[in-house]
Enzyme design. Structure first.
Site, PDB file in Angstrom:
ATOM      1  N   ASP B  85       0.627  -1.264   0.129  1.00  6.75           N
ATOM      2  CA  ASP B  85       0.038  -0.146  -0.080  1.00  6.75           C
ATOM      3  C   ASP B  85       0.868   1.424  -0.170  1.00  6.75           C
ATOM      4  OD1 ASP B  85       0.672  -0.889   2.335  1.00  6.75           O
ATOM      5  OD2 ASP B  85      -1.103   0.303   3.359  1.00  6.75           O
ATOM      6  N   ASP B 170       4.058   4.726   7.725  1.00  7.99           N
ATOM      7  CA  ASP B 170       3.234   3.839   9.011  1.00  7.99           C
ATOM      8  C   ASP B 170       4.281   3.578   9.873  1.00  7.99           C
ATOM      9  OD1 ASP B 170       1.607   3.669   7.089  1.00  7.99           O
ATOM     10  OD2 ASP B 170       1.564   1.344   6.599  1.00  7.99           O
ATOM     11  N   ASP B 202       0.312   8.802  10.597  1.00 12.36           N
ATOM     12  CA  ASP B 202      -0.538   7.452  10.519  1.00 12.36           C
ATOM     13  C   ASP B 202      -1.811   7.371  11.431  1.00 12.36           C
ATOM     14  OD1 ASP B 202      -1.218   4.689  10.328  1.00 12.36           O
ATOM     15  OD2 ASP B 202       0.777   3.767  11.050  1.00 12.36           O
ATOM     16  N   SER B 240       6.036 -10.269   4.181  1.00 10.11           N
ATOM     17  CA  SER B 240       6.976  -9.448   4.361  1.00 10.11           C
ATOM     18  C   SER B 240       7.227  -9.012   5.805  1.00 10.11           C
ATOM     19  CB  SER B 240       6.457  -7.912   3.673  1.00 10.11           C
ATOM     20  OG  SER B 240       5.397  -7.533   4.554  1.00 10.11           O
ATOM     21  N   HIS B 241       6.679  -9.929   6.799  1.00 10.13           N
ATOM     22  CA  HIS B 241       6.901  -9.616   7.927  1.00 10.13           C
ATOM     23  C   HIS B 241       8.117 -10.472   8.784  1.00 10.13           C
ATOM     24  CE1 HIS B 241       6.312  -8.478  12.168  1.00 10.13           C
ATOM     25  NE2 HIS B 241       4.759  -8.133  12.044  1.00 10.13           N
ATOM     26  N   VAL B 371       0.589  -9.022  16.847  1.00  8.50           N
ATOM     27  CA  VAL B 371       0.403  -7.539  17.408  1.00  8.50           C
ATOM     28  C   VAL B 371       0.617  -6.704  16.196  1.00  8.50           C
ATOM     29  CG1 VAL B 371       1.519  -7.797  19.695  1.00  8.50           C
ATOM     30  CG2 VAL B 371       3.017  -7.056  17.719  1.00  8.50           C
ATOM     31  N   HIS B 374       0.997  -0.863  13.872  1.00  3.12           N
ATOM     32  CA  HIS B 374       0.814   0.679  13.948  1.00  3.12           C
ATOM     33  C   HIS B 374       0.465   1.099  15.518  1.00  3.12           C
ATOM     34  CE1 HIS B 374      -0.174   0.722   9.488  1.00  3.12           C
ATOM     35  NE2 HIS B 374      -0.473  -0.499   9.758  1.00  3.12           N
ATOM     36  N   HIS B 396      -3.585   8.131   6.164  1.00  2.00           N
ATOM     37  CA  HIS B 396      -3.432   6.342   6.180  1.00  2.00           C
ATOM     38  C   HIS B 396      -4.612   6.172   7.127  1.00  2.00           C
ATOM     39  CE1 HIS B 396      -2.183   2.613   6.764  1.00  2.00           C
ATOM     40  NE2 HIS B 396      -1.159   2.775   5.848  1.00  2.00           N
TER      41      HIS B 396
END
Lengths: 558, 558
Positions: B85, B170, B202, B240-241, B371, B374, B396
């Site tokens: 995003d 973010d 954010d 992508s984590h 968790v 953000h 956002h």
């Protein structure tokens, strides 16, 4: 868990057969058929609401196939409470045979009859209350009070010489219910002493740890929010949640506000509930919404439908400024309701719309304005320990809920082989305290779609999904019946498709060439020619536009 | 909040213009354009994923219209981090002009370049790190470390003579991050001392009270679940984590298990992360999944995609037994991920499918395995108090998030008129510490649909929704061009429709009669004849079948 269908044996005399037609593996269309000595008893007859992979479908019914040929054997339909997922399919069953008796509490039957009236059916009905015993054919029934998110819910015990079944319907165990009507654990204890052979138990919240909070904890929150609101208050909830509406009426009255009901089902259900004495309307609190608009803003509460973001319901229309009441700055909107999975985007769209208009939106995400109507894990453990049933069939839930419920039963000492994980169509025979799976019927989804019932197929729904995702291209060619030569076309129309029709100019010569080729080699059959058209344009559109629309070739002979 | 479009004035010299093209009123397609002295700077260029009312759409892009004619003025595109995003629309922007420089951290650019490679674009790129200053045209940039659910995220401050902007991208403020890389509050404090004129912040979790828990609290839970699992463990998370995968690798290693990565994006992203040193793979832990199947069941962890129930991703395919790895009794599946609104039904279907196969499913509903990435309300308050910005633009988020964020700013003492609730296309001019809305552009949704970009319209999507809900009926009639007499047909085809074609026999004479009537009164125009066909069958289908399908009349002259 049985998944491959296999036929049950003929039912032995002295054996009770239990056949769930809906509600196992899904939240909705609850229905179970009991058979003993040639007679059938039905408990609940509800609808399931479609998900996004069932587009255009209005309702989903249980598959009545196993009982269609045996309607004369049905001694009655017991309805445990008045929610759609327990009564919604009654009209469709009674359309098959109008004089099947329906049995339930006062409120349950009033709501069912209102629904049947829309279908122009006047049922044979038998009103029962907690503590009452009735014999329907070979089935000895006892009705037991249970507490749920609608008043007057009943569990039912079904006694035959083959054994005793206790079916809870939907329930929780609020220990301080608003109407004082507790889930009757004394009756549960007495049945437990006598011996329950099969316990059919609500699984909806079996995977929620702990206990469902008290409904009355919501009252003070409503009171505080309404008390602090400078202007209008709009509360949305389920149109059958009498106790929630009761708390809104009480809070409004406490702050000198009047309440206008909005939405057809809200008005209808609350009129029934008031008439039957389930809703206690404080003197002069209700007001017609047309008159409510003359009141000062801080003297009114609107009680509306639409808490699930349903596009045609009052709240969505308000959020879209498509309703006579237009929320604005200073107004407060309370969503006093759950958020049913699948409705999140719709509900958030409504919350955003209302926030944008300046309203302050209170919902279960930011205030305690909802509690569930179903027993959580802690409550279910109480039930198992009080009843000590010989066998357990978790009902009313997705598979993970049924599984969690079976696990709870096992935690209280019930053997795994006595906790039955069934699905719709699982045939269970009960005798001498022994319940076992003896068959698995192959049941389907019965879709109500416009005026049709059961005509739409999964293939039609697949077509709809393709059409909805990709649109379609139709290609019309008129050919000479004798020579196979193209007289007119190809004419190409596309809908739901990115490109305008000009993009197809380049494929028309390819189609014409393919058809000329076919004509030369003597192909005349319009079906074969259609296939040629389909292949030619299909390949082209996949390769050049990277889409897979539905292709509808129409070769017409003239 | 501006909603009616109005033109901004010409930009005054010495004024900074801020124009968000995406991300305001939605979670996705983040993109903001800054203009100063004729030059443009872009921050982020992401995609939005379609909702259910946008069927068939692959991606939604920001509307590039306001900058399309000014591509030569763009001095660079700053990418704050590597999530879709924020970077997903870069290929579509660079297709308009390939040599626009892209600027970001090492990991961000590596992920962006991998994406651009699929589009066969080799970008001009400038790698930056926290603490670094760069000047692009008239914009003085400083990059500041922030902590998020992907490593190497950056906030950016943009200084011009008109004032200083701080855009967070973010972020959250994990105080014990796995990689030790904190959100740099010292830099925030220093900027605050110097004076921040506009804080773009954010809003995703602005309506979540309190503080986001630490990522490292998940590790012990993973460790315990993996340690107790008797057979295979399958973990699904975002591809992508990196830190989540890191914790899975560590827990696996601690229990003598090896890890196989599954899913194209998981393999690609983790290879990049390991190559660049963001992922520390314990010695010999990774194994190719083809070899993993030879290991004993209690020696393997599969790390896969599909945590959102995406039908084509590994986890859904496993649940449908459509993958080489078939989960079964004794296996444990961990969904170490959030549940993005709208995906609930899909995710629950996967959980049910896996449970049915006998697997034990652990998810954020029953264990602390996720968790958020953000900052929650408590963290945002810290930011406001440390920065004391002159003006705030929440970015956002859906409208309710932006609103909640503005409210937090006001709680710390920022005046309401200095918290700007904007939407996409809101034009904000900044000068002398004063930020004001000076225009509202009318921007649209740009849909990527197959090979097309921006060609599909909202009208096409409406067609798709009708087709998806109701199907269509096409009616083909061949008429003599000179006499208007029907030569062939009406032939009727319906798809996605309950009834079989036989039901239409009864309407064919009505259509023929209507056309004969028209021919008699001299109507020859095929469009007019089409309308007659449409009206005749449309009325019939609405009345007799209670449906409103799309009707496609095809009158062909021959």
């Amino acid at each position: 868990m049985p998944t491959t269908p296999f036929d049950p044996p003929a039912l032995e005399p002295g054996t009770l057969r239990v056949l769930p037609l809906g509600g196992l593996g899904e939240v909705g269309r609850n229905m179970t058929v009991f058979e003993y000595e040639g007679k059938l008893l039905v408990v609940d007859c509800g609808v399931l609401f479609p998900e996004e992979h069932q587009p255009g479908v209005d309702l989903i019914l249980p598959d009545f196939e196993p009982i269609k040929g045996r309607l004369d054997d049905i001694v009655g339909v017991v309805l445990t409470h008045g929610h759609e997922d327990h009564i919604g399919a009654v009209p469709y069953l009674l359309k098959l045979k109008q004089d099947i008796p329906i049995v339930g509490s006062g409120l349950t039957l009033a709501l069912t009859e209102a629904k049947l009236k829309e279908h122009r059916i006047r049922p044979f009905s038998l009103t029962v209350a907690e503590g009452q015993h009735e014999r329907l054919g070979p089935f000895d029934l006892e009705f037991i009070a249970v507490n749920h998110s609608i008043p007057d819910a009943l569990a039912v015990s079904i006694r035959t010489p083959a054994g005793t079944v206790l079916a809870t319907g939907d329930f929780k165990m609020d220990q301080l219910p608003l109407d004082g009507r507790l889930t009757d654990l004394r009756a549960f204890a007495r049945l437990g002493e006598e011996g329950v052979d099969l316990f059919m138990v609500d699984s909806t919240n079996a995977d929620v740890p702990g206990f469902t909070p008290l409904e009355r904890e919501i009252g003070p929150v409503l009171d505080q929010v309404i008390g602090k609101s400078p202007r209008r208050v709009i509360v949305a909830s389920f149109s059958s949640h009498v106790h929630r509406v009761q708390q809104v009426l009480d809070a409004a009255a406490a702050h000198g506000r009047r309440v206008a009901l909005l939405g057809r089902s809200m008005v209808r259900n609350m009129t029934i509930a008031e008439d039957l004495g389930y809703l206690n309307v404080p003197d002069g609190v209700l007001i017609d919404y047309r008159k409510a608009r003359d009141l000062p803003d801080d003297k009114i509460v609107y009680m509306s439908t639409g808490s699930q973001g349903e596009p045609m319901a009052v709240l969505s229309r308000m959020a879209n400024l498509d309703h006579a009441i237009e929320p604005g700055p200073g107004d407060t909107v309370i969503l006093a309701s759950s958020l049913i999975p699948g409705n999140e985007n719709a509900v958030y769209r409504v919350i955003d719309g209302l926030t944008k208009l300046g309203a302050h939106v209170v919902h279960k995400g930011n205030a305690k304005v909802h509690v569930s109507g179903h027993a959580a894990a802690g409550e279910l453990l109480y039930c198992y320990n009080i009843l000590k049933p010989k066998n357990v069939l978790p009902i009313h839930g997705e598979y993970r809920h049924l599984m969690a419920n079976a696990k709870l039963a096992q935690d209280t000492g019930i053997a795994p082989e006595r906790t039955i994980l069934g699905e719709n169509g699982t045939v269970i025979d009960l005798k001498d305290g022994d319940a076992r799976v003896v068959g698995q019927l192959d049941l389907g989804f019965v879709y109500v779609d416009g005026s049709t019932v059961g005509e739409i197929t999964d293939a039609d729904l697949k077509d709809r999904r393709i059409l909805g995702e990709e649109g379609f291209i139709s290609v019309i060619v008129v050919v000479d019946a004798s020579t196979g030569k193209v007289i007119s076309g190809p004419e190409i129309h596309a809908r739901g498709f990115a490109e305008d029709d000009a993009v197809f100019e380049s494929v028309k010569p390819k189609i014409a060439a393919a058809l000329a080729e076919a004509a030369k080699s003597g192909v005349r059959d319009s079906h074969a020619l259609s296939q040629i058209v389909r292949r030619t344009i299909g390949r082209w559109v996949n390769q050049s536009l990277r889409r897979r629309p539905m292709i509808v070739p129409l070769v017409i002979e003239a």
